[in-house]
Scaffold this motif. Structure first.
Motif: not given
Length: 290
Positions: A37-41, A264-268
């Motif tokens: 998830s780009r929101s966390f990386t 965001a994609e990567g966290i469901g």
């Protein structure tokens, strides 16, 4: 929820009092191992809200209420909005149980609760007491900035290798351990929570580690009224650091944000029934406040 708390137009049904703030997020080198998830990386700006549970928007001067910390990370269509609270469990397992829990607490015409009804409900739904038992056994520190916040839901996180596992969010204050003893002496001073928060924001003296608690086989991911076994001592990965840098107008936190289904994609989305119910509930609450 409105009836149990006392109907107040244009206020939230829960966590009514809040302070909207802004800040920054810096990811750790380990974040990519847990989620793509780009929101966390990726580094980003943060919009966040500290809050107190209850239906009264002016109830800001007590350390006895459940505290909340919601935050939005990321940008460019890759945003995640996470809600955490000062207790690691919810008070109901399903929406139906939550409705019955609240109905049992609606006061009668004399303004008093029906204690027989409450006792009967608690006896047949003992898991609804877990949250209150935790609050009673874990006194809160005297500052929002010293509080540890948990996400009660289990989120499926997928990394760049396509590996998925469940995580729980834990938001831990940085550098607060040495302050707590001194703060506890003034934990009941008038306006302490609000005044302490404002002074720390002005000094840019609030930062949190965003931690991911990692699942183990057999962990209960469908029941938000119970904790994972040995949760306080299990492996955790630091995803990044939030630094609070200033105050925002409360209207900024009443825009189309802080719906925990925005991920965001990567966290469901967590699979439990309570999270599913939030999708509609947050939109309804926001519409009615407007």
């Amino acid at each position: 929820m409105k009836a149990a708390a006392g109907l107040r137009p244009r206020s939230r049904a829960s966590f009514a009092w809040g302070r909207c703030v802004r800040g920054t997020y810096a990811p750790s080198d380990q974040a990519r191992e847990i989620t793509k998830s780009r929101s966390f990386t990726k580094p980003s700006r943060v919009l966040a809200r500290f809050s107190l549970d209850g239906g009264h928007p002016a109830a800001a001067n007590t350390n006895l209420l459940l505290r909340g910390f919601s935050f939005r990370l990321g940008g460019d269509g890759q945003r995640s909005e996470i809600f955490t609270q000062s207790v690691p469990i919810h008070f109901a397992r399903t929406p139906e149980q939550m409705l019955a829990f609240l109905a049992a607490r609606i006061r009668g015409p004399d303004g008093n609760p029906d204690w027989e009804k409450l006792e009967a409900f608690s006896a047949s739904n003992p898991e609804t007491l877990h949250q209150a038992d935790y609050i009673a056994a874990h006194p809160l520190p005297a500052s929002f900035a010293s509080t540890t916040y948990w996400g009660v839901h289990a989120f499926p996180a997928t990394n760049s290798k396509g590996e998925t596992r469940f995580i729980k969010f834990k938001i831990m204050p940085v550098g607060e351990e040495r302050r707590r003893a001194a703060n506890e002496a003034t934990a009941k001073a008038p306006d302490l929570l609000q005044g302490d928060l404002d002074s720390r924001i002005a000094a840019r003296d609030i930062r949190f580690s965003v931690m991911a608690l990692l699942d183990r086989p057999g962990d209960p991911v469908m029941d938000v009224t119970i904790r994972w076994p040995d949760e306080d001592r299990r492996e955790a990965v630091r995803l990044g650091t939030i630094v609070v840098t200033g105050v925002e107008a409360n209207d900024a936190c009443d825009e189309a944000v802080f719906n925990p289904t925005n991920l965001a994609e990567g966290i469901g989305r967590p699979p439990d029934a309570m999270f599913a119910a939030r999708c509609a509930a947050y939109a309804i609450s926001q519409t009615r406040r407007r």
